[in-house]
Design a protein around this motif. Structure first.
Motif, short mmCIF file in Angstrom:
data_model
loop_
_atom_site.label_atom_id
_atom_site.label_comp_id
_atom_site.label_asym_id
_atom_site.label_seq_id
_atom_site.Cartn_x
_atom_site.Cartn_y
_atom_site.Cartn_z
N UNK A 212 0.72 -1.16 -0.12
CA UNK A 212 0.00 0.32 -0.24
C UNK A 212 0.86 1.29 0.43
N UNK A 213 0.81 1.91 -1.00
CA UNK A 213 1.48 3.34 -0.83
C UNK A 213 0.14 4.37 -1.23
N UNK A 214 1.04 5.84 -0.86
CA UNK A 214 0.09 6.84 -1.04
C UNK A 214 0.24 7.14 -2.82
N UNK A 215 -0.47 8.15 -3.79
CA UNK A 215 -0.48 8.31 -4.55
C UNK A 215 0.62 9.87 -4.44
N UNK A 216 0.24 11.11 -3.34
CA UNK A 216 0.96 11.95 -3.27
C UNK A 216 1.76 11.45 -1.37
N UNK A 217 2.95 11.64 -1.83
CA UNK A 217 3.91 11.92 -0.19
C UNK A 217 3.25 12.51 0.37
N UNK A 218 3.06 12.43 1.49
CA UNK A 218 2.96 13.55 2.84
C UNK A 218 4.17 13.63 4.10
N UNK A 219 4.05 14.46 4.85
CA UNK A 219 5.40 14.61 5.54
C UNK A 219 5.25 13.74 6.20
N UNK A 220 3.76 13.23 6.76
CA UNK A 220 4.06 12.18 7.82
C UNK A 220 3.11 11.06 7.79
N UNK A 221 3.57 10.00 6.95
CA UNK A 221 3.03 8.69 6.95
C UNK A 221 1.42 8.09 7.92
N UNK A 222 0.35 8.90 6.91
CA UNK A 222 -0.76 8.18 7.67
C UNK A 222 -1.44 7.81 6.93
N UNK A 223 -2.78 7.23 6.39
CA UNK A 223 -3.45 6.66 5.65
C UNK A 223 -4.87 6.64 6.21
N UNK A 224 -5.36 7.66 5.91
CA UNK A 224 -6.95 8.13 7.04
C UNK A 224 -8.38 7.78 5.60
N UNK A 225 -9.17 7.21 6.38
CA UNK A 225 -10.56 7.30 5.54
C UNK A 225 -10.43 7.99 4.38
N UNK A 226 -10.41 9.17 4.55
CA UNK A 226 -9.91 10.03 3.14
C UNK A 226 -9.64 9.26 2.28
N UNK A 227 -8.31 8.92 2.82
CA UNK A 227 -7.27 8.44 1.81
C UNK A 227 -8.07 7.84 1.22
N UNK A 228 -8.21 6.34 2.37
CA UNK A 228 -9.38 5.44 1.47
C UNK A 228 -10.56 5.46 0.77
#
Length: 348
Positions: A212-228
């Motif tokens: 699982x990766x984030x499409x846009x890099x975040x300063x602090x890595x955390x996957x939220x409900x909105x991301x999903x």
């Protein structure tokens, strides 16, 4: 075979749920399974529908139902009491994996590596917030104890000092009865995140990892409900055979300790080649985008992993001698031989 798909209407996502259940029903009907698609709002309706339709098996998409007095019970427990076979883990197991704190303790007692954590509650007898402050293992990540799908998480859930910790814990405890205060690993550059889907049971099981990766890099890595929900994440099946083997081996122990059945998904972090178990989704909302992607690692399509879950549950009941149903021939025809060899005892 008659399979009842059991749903309760969720006001927040009615359209999404209708589409999801329609896809599930359509896929399974194509595999020789007669589908009874039933919405129920309380325990009395469930009892009525079980008596009226007498299904061979039930797939419940929700955890709980209330009775006329407003008392809530686990649906799988209600099905056990009605002597009705169902797909998925026992009520006891679902309660365990719903509690991040209880599952973490069980993992730690059985040698499954998981980030250190503390238990913040409204009860002074069980509250460990002072212990977290004293340990000072910042940064911490604060999670509502019994919420799934990253609910209750945002960037403020990551705290770096005592003041932030106390403020966030107190804010969450206004809404939730318990909070997990967990060592946050997302500041480490070498961190990678995986989810491993499981279909089957001990001895007959498919393990299917995806990264699982984030499409846009975040300063602090955390996957939220909105991301999903808004598809800001990207899931890719793990193809590297060594990594796939190691993830599957680690996840299998995590699943075994939790005693999940038929299907589930385990989230895992890897930091400097070391795995950490994070949580188990004991009742994923299938059809599920991440579960589907995981299935690709075992060469199952989006139309094949759903009947594979049904087959796993049928096989579990057949092996215990509780039922004598024949497996619908279309289920065999629908799945690749490699999946059948993993899921069906007689196919090995």
């Amino acid at each position: 075979m008659k399979l009842m798909l059991l749903h309760t209407a969720r006001q927040a996502r009615p359209t999404t749920d209708i589409e999801r259940f329609a896809l599930l029903a359509d896929t399974l009907q194509g595999c020789g399974v007669q589908i009874l698609n039933e919405y129920v709002q309380n325990q009395e309706e469930l009892t009525h529908n079980l008596r009226q339709f007498n299904p061979d098996m039930v797939f419940a998409s929700d955890y709980y139902l209330e009775n006329a007095a407003g008392q809530r019970s686990n649906i799988h427990q209600l099905l056990e009491e009605a002597h009705t076979p169902y797909i998925g883990s026992s009520a006891e197991t679902l309660e365990l994996v719903l509690s991040k704190v209880a599952l973490k303790r069980k993992w730690q007692e059985n040698g499954v590596i998981t980030p250190d954590g503390f238990w913040a509650t409204r009860d002074p007898q069980t509250d460990q917030l002072d212990e977290a402050i004293e340990a000072a293992e910042y940064p911490y990540l604060l999670k509502p104890n019994r919420e799934g799908n990253s609910r209750g998480l945002d960037e403020s859930s990551i705290v770096f000092n005592q003041l932030q910790l106390e403020r966030k814990a107190n804010a969450l405890l206004q809404e939730y009865p318990g909070v997990l205060v967990e060592k946050y690993l997302g500041i480490i550059n070498e961190l990678r995140e995986f989810t491993v889907a499981m279909i089957g049971n001990q001895g007959n099981r498919l393990l299917m990892p995806a990264e699982i990766t984030l499409k846009a890099k975040k300063k602090l890595r955390l996957i939220t409900t909105r991301d999903k929900d808004e598809h800001f994440t990207l899931a890719e099946p793990v193809r590297d055979e060594i990594l796939k083997h190691n993830l599957s081996e680690f996840a299998e122990k995590a699943f075994d300790v939790a005693n999940v059945r038929d299907y589930a998904r385990c989230d895992i972090l890897m930091v400097k080649h070391k795995f950490y178990a994070i949580e188990i989704n004991g009742q994923p909302m299938i059809p599920d985008r991440w579960f589907e992607t995981c299935s690709y690692s075992q060469e199952l399509s989006e139309k094949q992993y759903l009947p594979a879950i049904v087959l796993a549950a049928i096989e579990r009941y057949r092996l215990t001698g509780d039922v004598d149903w024949p497996i619908p021939p279309q289920l065999y025809e629908h799945l690749p031989q490699s999946a059948l060899e993993s899921l069906v005892h007689s196919a090995n």
